[in-house]
Scaffold this motif. Structure first.
Motif, PDB file in Angstrom:
ATOM      1  N   ILE A 269       0.847  -1.188   0.000  1.00 39.35           N
ATOM      2  CA  ILE A 269       0.000   0.000   0.000  1.00 39.35           C
ATOM      3  C   ILE A 269       0.888   1.247   0.000  1.00 39.35           C
ATOM      4  N   ASP A 287      -3.781   1.917   7.057  1.00 40.57           N
ATOM      5  CA  ASP A 287      -4.200   1.247   5.815  1.00 40.57           C
ATOM      6  C   ASP A 287      -5.673   1.560   5.572  1.00 40.57           C
ATOM      7  N   ILE A 326      -2.304  -2.394  12.849  1.00 39.07           N
ATOM      8  CA  ILE A 326      -2.940  -1.870  11.646  1.00 39.07           C
ATOM      9  C   ILE A 326      -4.115  -0.994  12.072  1.00 39.07           C
ATOM     10  N   THR A 337       1.831   6.524   8.570  1.00 36.48           N
ATOM     11  CA  THR A 337       2.380   5.297   9.118  1.00 36.48           C
ATOM     12  C   THR A 337       3.569   5.691   9.977  1.00 36.48           C
TER      13      THR A 337
END
Length: 363
Positions: A269, A287, A326, A337
């Motif tokens: 991703i 995500d 996640i 992230t």
């Protein structure tokens, strides 16, 4: 405004006081102003359970000798410190720091009437510091050497409140933010390391060596040579760092976020990476396609990050290290992230303030 994800867990609230008690400070050797040579000093490595921190000692603010240990934080910009023990108690009330007129000078510290709020967290929970813009000289270091930065803008806070509305104890979240941007509390507040005297031979910035995983202790272990302030030409051209040009925004200034991709559990991703010494234990992968996969990655999961400039790093999760979760940015309202402090066990990190770039290097 959000700055970063800072996990303020109960055992960490007390850690500053524990370290201040257990680490003794002898007579300091003042290394003086930068004279064209980099300054290399150590940091304290501390752990409590799964959480790890690196701390920078602060021994004087203005004319007042102090003994505080600030979280060394690559994920935020500017120094924040509780006013308790620094300003007279009569100036600090439940509603704010009392300043007559535009500013007042106390203990060599110029406290302005400009107020602000620093927020840590995301939509799932936010901790807030309330305080004022101030200016002061700041002395850092320990027995191995010290340095005094002249007239640094800082955020002097009078209270800190978590997402449950509970006011936390004084100095429970003092932060030495060395990011390349500006504080959301006030754009004048930036990394104190920018105030190092580089002379004519150095570039403004710093290098962080790889952390020594075996030196983290519950009492705080001093590790020499971790932080180098002031960059040489060879640091920027021939030391093996992969450099990433940063983007400037109208709010927050130059962002430390670096674009790239991340691969885990059979998929890849897009990502915006924040490499953050201030995140003590858990790497957060945001995500937007994640639905049922939210939560902790199982042990022995391989994760690979690749930046837009070709820096690559692969790690494997375990039950005791490289903990990774996640999350979905639709839930957190945060798209970054965030690589935790574990990243810095295997990689060197560099920030070039003058040229607005971050360097990464496998080690």
């Amino acid at each position: 405004m959000k700055i970063k994800k800072l996990l303020l867990q109960k055992q960490l609230i007390a850690c500053l006081l524990i370290i201040a008690t257990l680490i003794s400070c002898k007579k300091e050797k003042n290394l003086g102003p930068g004279n064209g040579s980099p300054l290399t000093i150590g940091l304290y490595e501390y752990f409590s359970g799964a959480n790890k921190r690196i701390f920078l000692p602060v021994t004087q603010i203005g004319t007042k000798p102090v003994s505080y240990y600030e979280i060394f934080d690559t994920g935020s910009s500017g120094m924040t410190i509780d006013a308790s023990g620094i300003l007279p108690a009569s100036m600090i009330t439940t509603s704010g720091i009392q300043v007559t007129g535009d500013s007042v000078v106390v203990n060599g510290i110029t406290v302005t009437s400009k107020t602000g709020v620093v927020s840590f967290g995301d939509a799932t929970g936010t901790t807030k510091e309330y305080g004022n813009l101030a200016y002061a000289s700041i002395k850092i270091g320990n027995t191995a050497g010290s340095y005094t930065f002249k007239r640094v803008p800082i955020f002097l806070y009078y209270k800190i409140v978590n997402s449950d509305g509970k006011q936390l104890s004084a100095h429970s979240a003092d932060v030495f933010g060395v990011g390349p941007g500006e504080s959301h509390a006030n754009s004048e507040i930036t990394s104190p390391l920018r105030y190092f005297d580089t002379g004519t031979n150095l570039t403004s910035g710093f290098k962080l060596a790889t952390l020594n995983a075996s030196s983290f202790s519950s009492t705080g272990t001093y590790v020499a040579g971790l932080l180098t302030i002031g960059l040489t030409d060879s640091d920027l051209s021939s030391s093996g760092f992969i450099m990433h040009t940063l983007t400037r925004y109208s709010i927050g200034g130059y962002s430390p976020n670096i674009p790239g991709t991340i691969s885990y559990s059979g998929k890849t991703i897009s990502a915006q990476f924040l490499f953050d010494t201030g995140t003590p234990s858990v790497t957060i992968i945001e995500d937007k396609l994640a639905t049922t996969a939210l939560g902790k990655l199982p042990a022995n999961t391989q994760v690979t990050i690749t930046t837009n400039k070709g820096f690559t790093y692969t790690y494997t999760t375990s039950n005791t290290g490289n903990l990774t979760e996640i999350q979905n940015p639709n839930n957190t309202a945060d798209y970054r992230t965030i690589l935790s402090i574990d990243f810095f066990f295997k990689n060197e990190y560099l920030t070039d303030y003058s040229n607005h770039q971050i360097g990464l290097k496998n080690n």
